[in-house]
Design an enzyme around this catalytic site. Structure first.
Site, mmCIF file in Angstrom:
data_model
loop_
_atom_site.group_PDB
_atom_site.id
_atom_site.type_symbol
_atom_site.label_atom_id
_atom_site.label_comp_id
_atom_site.label_asym_id
_atom_site.label_seq_id
_atom_site.Cartn_x
_atom_site.Cartn_y
_atom_site.Cartn_z
ATOM 1 N N HIS A 176 29.314 23.301 42.052
ATOM 2 C CA HIS A 176 28.193 23.468 42.123
ATOM 3 C C HIS A 176 27.591 23.669 40.291
ATOM 4 C CE1 HIS A 176 28.274 26.211 45.133
ATOM 5 N NE2 HIS A 176 28.817 27.189 45.922
ATOM 6 N N HIS A 200 35.007 22.759 44.735
ATOM 7 C CA HIS A 200 34.270 23.571 45.058
ATOM 8 C C HIS A 200 33.015 23.835 43.799
ATOM 9 C CE1 HIS A 200 31.987 26.570 48.716
ATOM 10 N NE2 HIS A 200 31.716 26.528 47.636
ATOM 11 N N GLU A 201 33.494 25.145 43.592
ATOM 12 C CA GLU A 201 32.980 25.866 41.720
ATOM 13 C C GLU A 201 32.716 24.942 41.214
ATOM 14 O OE1 GLU A 201 32.485 28.829 43.018
ATOM 15 O OE2 GLU A 201 34.031 28.564 43.863
#
Length: 269
Positions: free
Chosen positions: A61, A57-58
């Site tokens: 980004h 997820h990170e």
């Protein structure tokens, strides 16, 4: 010299590889029923899988921000998938894991620091914010694929239930994170399209957005409506909510010592 630095900035961290190894070994233990306690094996499988998804997820980004113009994410270690490199490791990793252990909900954590002034264009800003929850969506689809493809015949029950519970976590995390609440990715998606005046008015509330959301979820009617939506998405993905409940019960092995996978759903609920 510069190319060596760039390569180091993008090299997958041994910490992440260790997490993947734990997930693989625990998955094998669940699949083969090798562990003395199937619940403990499910616990390791789900927690390690959940942390891997948080890292992805990170990373999503950061990677999207890199292509959008923020070339500083590499030097910050965000592209290595190392959870210890995130600016708020406790918020991104520790707190979501605690919430999974306590309540079985996919808590969104947020945490890479993006230098937004380096990114030009509202669409790019929105895409940077959307990249994280879209990773949860992709993870949910991958975990759910064996269900809607009817590819689980003969699969051990414990593995099936653990996989269903992982789908629940990913779906709940994606939905929560896509809500347009200040401080969450959903608000980051719409923020570039708001007027400067509205953004200035909302900005002071961003640090408290998640706390407010959590408080609302504690209201029975709101919590029920949220999980109705989660279950509706799971139904669309072909995942039975009762199997997810069994997976959650196995996961919380310390609370259900007598729970074993069986066709009697009420035994573990």
């Amino acid at each position: 010299m510069a190319s060596d630095a760039t390569h180091a900035e993008r090299r997958v961290s041994p910490v992440f590889l260790a997490l993947v190894a734990v997930m693989a070994v625990s998955m094998w233990a669940v699949w083969t029923d090798y562990a003395a306690s199937p619940g403990f094996a499910v616990f390791l499988f789900v927690v390690s899988g959940w942390v891997v998804s948080l890292c992805l997820h990170e990373y999503a980004h950061a990677r999207t921000a890199l292509h959008g113009g923020d070339i500083t994410v590499g030097a910050k270690g965000y592209l290595t998938l190392n959870p210890f490199k995130y600016t708020h490791a406790a918020l991104s990793i520790v707190l979501p894991v605690i919430f999974v252990i306590m309540g079985g909900i996919g808590l969104p954590g947020g945490a890479v620091f993006i230098e937004r002034h380096r990114i030009r264009g509202r669409w790019k800003h929105s895409l940077v914010s959307a990249a994280g929850p879209l990773t949860n969506v992709a993870f949910a689809i991958v975990c759910a694929a064996p269900f809607w493809l009817d590819a689980l015949d003969g699969v051990p029950d414990a593995f099936r239930y653990a996989l269903a519970f992982m789908v629940l976590l990913q779906v709940s995390a994606a939905i929560l994170n896509l809500l347009p609440v200040p401080g969450l990715d959903g608000y980051g998606i719409v923020e570039p399209w708001l007027s400067p005046g509205v953004r200035r008015q909302v900005e002071p509330f961003a640090p408290f957005g998640f706390l407010a959301l959590f408080g609302f979820l504690m209201i029975p009617e709101v919590g029920d409506a949220f999980f109705d939506l989660v279950y509706a998405v799971m139904d669309a993905l072909g995942v039975n909510r009762w199997e997810a409940a069994l997976g959650r019960a196995l996961f919380r092995f310390w609370n259900t010592p007598d729970c074993v996978p069986s066709s009697d759903f009420t035994q573990c609920l």
